[in-house]
Design a protein around this motif. Sequence first.
Motif, mmCIF file in Angstrom:
data_model
loop_
_atom_site.group_PDB
_atom_site.id
_atom_site.type_symbol
_atom_site.label_atom_id
_atom_site.label_comp_id
_atom_site.label_asym_id
_atom_site.label_seq_id
_atom_site.Cartn_x
_atom_site.Cartn_y
_atom_site.Cartn_z
ATOM 1 N N UNK A 82 65.647 -37.710 100.786
ATOM 2 C CA UNK A 82 65.080 -37.096 99.231
ATOM 3 C C UNK A 82 64.716 -35.587 99.424
ATOM 4 N N UNK A 83 65.045 -34.906 99.836
ATOM 5 C CA UNK A 83 64.136 -33.828 99.737
ATOM 6 C C UNK A 83 63.171 -32.724 99.072
ATOM 7 N N UNK A 84 62.154 -32.995 98.703
ATOM 8 C CA UNK A 84 61.295 -31.971 97.607
ATOM 9 C C UNK A 84 61.246 -31.009 98.814
ATOM 10 N N UNK A 85 61.208 -29.222 97.189
ATOM 11 C CA UNK A 85 60.434 -28.302 97.697
ATOM 12 C C UNK A 85 59.186 -28.749 98.597
ATOM 13 N N UNK A 86 59.324 -27.090 99.078
ATOM 14 C CA UNK A 86 57.458 -27.100 99.874
ATOM 15 C C UNK A 86 56.517 -26.952 98.441
ATOM 16 N N UNK A 87 55.564 -27.680 98.608
ATOM 17 C CA UNK A 87 54.580 -27.362 96.961
ATOM 18 C C UNK A 87 53.609 -25.870 97.458
ATOM 19 N N UNK A 88 53.716 -25.931 98.603
ATOM 20 C CA UNK A 88 52.788 -23.863 98.556
ATOM 21 C C UNK A 88 54.074 -23.052 98.520
ATOM 22 N N UNK A 89 55.091 -23.504 98.598
ATOM 23 C CA UNK A 89 56.553 -22.397 97.891
ATOM 24 C C UNK A 89 56.328 -21.879 96.325
ATOM 25 N N UNK A 90 56.534 -23.479 95.873
ATOM 26 C CA UNK A 90 56.011 -23.840 94.769
ATOM 27 C C UNK A 90 54.648 -23.118 93.832
ATOM 28 N N UNK A 91 53.036 -23.411 94.597
ATOM 29 C CA UNK A 91 52.100 -22.886 94.095
ATOM 30 C C UNK A 91 52.201 -20.854 93.858
ATOM 31 N N UNK A 92 52.735 -20.728 95.581
ATOM 32 C CA UNK A 92 53.361 -19.317 95.518
ATOM 33 C C UNK A 92 53.528 -18.590 94.832
ATOM 34 N N UNK A 93 55.568 -19.222 93.823
ATOM 35 C CA UNK A 93 55.288 -18.579 92.433
ATOM 36 C C UNK A 93 55.278 -18.931 91.144
ATOM 37 N N UNK A 94 53.974 -19.845 91.195
ATOM 38 C CA UNK A 94 53.162 -20.401 89.623
ATOM 39 C C UNK A 94 54.083 -21.043 89.508
ATOM 40 N N UNK A 95 54.972 -22.328 89.969
ATOM 41 C CA UNK A 95 55.136 -23.514 89.342
ATOM 42 C C UNK A 95 54.107 -24.519 90.241
ATOM 43 N N UNK A 96 52.576 -24.479 89.681
ATOM 44 C CA UNK A 96 52.255 -25.045 89.940
ATOM 45 C C UNK A 96 52.561 -26.968 89.702
ATOM 46 N N UNK A 97 53.114 -26.636 88.020
ATOM 47 C CA UNK A 97 53.333 -28.079 88.326
ATOM 48 C C UNK A 97 54.621 -28.635 88.580
ATOM 49 N N UNK A 98 54.964 -28.086 88.939
ATOM 50 C CA UNK A 98 56.415 -28.965 90.520
ATOM 51 C C UNK A 98 55.856 -29.046 91.578
ATOM 52 N N UNK A 99 54.877 -28.214 92.131
ATOM 53 C CA UNK A 99 53.755 -28.168 93.374
ATOM 54 C C UNK A 99 53.027 -29.188 93.131
ATOM 55 N N UNK A 100 52.682 -30.163 92.334
ATOM 56 C CA UNK A 100 51.390 -30.997 91.938
ATOM 57 C C UNK A 100 52.715 -32.829 91.803
ATOM 58 N N UNK A 101 53.946 -32.638 91.158
ATOM 59 C CA UNK A 101 54.595 -33.304 91.391
ATOM 60 C C UNK A 101 55.209 -33.835 92.487
ATOM 61 N N UNK A 102 55.307 -32.368 93.271
ATOM 62 C CA UNK A 102 55.612 -32.872 95.105
ATOM 63 C C UNK A 102 54.300 -32.906 95.334
ATOM 64 N N UNK A 103 53.790 -32.859 95.546
ATOM 65 C CA UNK A 103 52.068 -34.137 96.162
ATOM 66 C C UNK A 103 51.797 -35.244 95.692
ATOM 67 N N UNK A 104 52.161 -36.042 94.621
ATOM 68 C CA UNK A 104 52.764 -36.587 94.078
ATOM 69 C C UNK A 104 53.889 -37.530 94.664
ATOM 70 N N UNK A 105 54.894 -36.862 94.955
ATOM 71 C CA UNK A 105 56.419 -37.685 95.265
ATOM 72 C C UNK A 105 55.793 -38.228 96.475
ATOM 73 N N UNK A 106 55.321 -37.498 97.386
ATOM 74 C CA UNK A 106 55.036 -36.929 98.884
ATOM 75 C C UNK A 106 54.271 -38.592 99.212
ATOM 76 N N UNK A 107 52.516 -38.194 98.522
ATOM 77 C CA UNK A 107 51.531 -39.515 98.517
ATOM 78 C C UNK A 107 51.997 -40.659 98.214
ATOM 79 N N UNK A 108 53.507 -41.081 97.298
ATOM 80 C CA UNK A 108 53.771 -42.048 97.075
ATOM 81 C C UNK A 108 54.738 -42.974 97.893
ATOM 82 N N UNK A 109 55.067 -41.608 98.596
ATOM 83 C CA UNK A 109 55.958 -42.413 99.643
ATOM 84 C C UNK A 109 55.850 -43.209 101.294
ATOM 85 N N UNK A 110 54.414 -42.230 100.876
ATOM 86 C CA UNK A 110 53.517 -42.521 102.225
ATOM 87 C C UNK A 110 52.589 -43.473 101.739
#
Length: 501
Positions: A217-245
Amino acid sequence: MTGLDEHVESHSDSKHESELAASETDGVGTAYLAKSHLINQCLQNEVGFGRYQWELFILSGFGWLADNLWLQGVAIILPQVQIDLDPPRVEYITLSVYAGLITGATLFGSLADVIGRKPSWQITLFLTGVFGIAAGGALNFVALCSLVACIGFSVGGNLPVDGALFLEHIPQSHQWLLTFLSAFWSVGQLIASLIVWVYTMGCLTFAMFFCRYAIFQLQESSKFLAASGRDEEAIHVLQYIAKRNGRNITLTLEKLKAANPGASDYSENGSVASLLKKSFSVFSLEHVRPLFSTKMLFINSSLIILIWGTIGLAYPLFNGFLPLYLADKLHASSSTNQTYRDYSITSICGIPGSIVACILVDWTRKSGKFTIGGRKMALALSTILTGLFLFLFTTAKDEASDLGFSCAASFTQNAMYGVLYAYTPEVFPTPHRGTGDALCSAFNRITGLLAPVIKIITTSRDGGSSSIGANAPVFVSASLFMVAALLTVLLPIETAGKAAL
């Protein structure tokens, strides 16, 4: 107060001055720069490197494997195609694959900065598998060349995206693993030399796509999302990866927005059609200008693109026709099995080069005011050694020498590519990384297109030497590697020990 809280608070005091200076050097705006630092802190201190990144490492490695699998697969079938289909010039197959590689690298790399890394990452291997299976059933030389061009288009868009995506999901402490991905490059060559049959290669590539798309289940790059102004999605990605780890993060949407309230450097809104239209005109310079926006960036970006172009011609001049060179060297005593045996041994010798490259890229030492080591030294050393071994290959008089020098060159070439594929995405910031990688990869493929042309000019129809000499392509290749090593020394930016933006 958490570490990230302290970072945000201390960061705010001198934020404007430090970020402005950094943005002038890195070619990004202050809004993205502030968010990038927070995401890097989160990746390093909270998300860490765990199960998600290990899975991503293996699946990204499939891209390296597939790229060289097909490049070497095309090289391997040349002697047999010459026998079975009797084409006017067998080198036209190599021309076809490079024509596809140029288009694919430009399109998919550019798309990555417009619609994201995830779509390109998923579709490239799917298309490669489909066209690869179809190529196995090609009934004539023209059909084979057409399908090989389609394979080049698909697989050519893979590497500019894979390296960027993997880099943007890992903490700075593990960026050296980007170098180790080159081990998959040699494995791809080894598999190609052992399999040979394009049907099998197509099915193998399709299986790799299935693992990427259906299992992981690939997640979009959090840095790309932040660069695109999609901060909420970036946080969700980081939360997902942290949970997987098996971890949790304290970085919140509020903290990310507080890094630069009310500002967003990049926003990619609109329909899919409008985004695609924009991506086809991506070289409208929106993502190109920042790569050359300062004197240092201009010099570094120009040199790294030139290095990619130089190596892009040097590498296929030797490796793209290595089975033909080996067969020609063996000549009277040769057999197809013996040629492919030597080629397989050469492929195996490239794998340890990745390990050596991983050791060298982070090795640095202070010498007075200067720092030696790091990415640049590792790249220059491995490149100049490659040129040296190829010069020696042209002087070899027996099979043992031919094999020995080709094995040594394979070792240093793999180390060289490992460092090159690590340094390049590191030196480009996330908002423009896909475009920067695309420029490098496209120029690499454009110059690679000249390799079969030079081979055609310097050798006769039956593979014998022309007036220029049978070793001429290898000699040119060796010289170009030497030039690339010199250009590497001139690079002004070193990325060792720095978190990628």
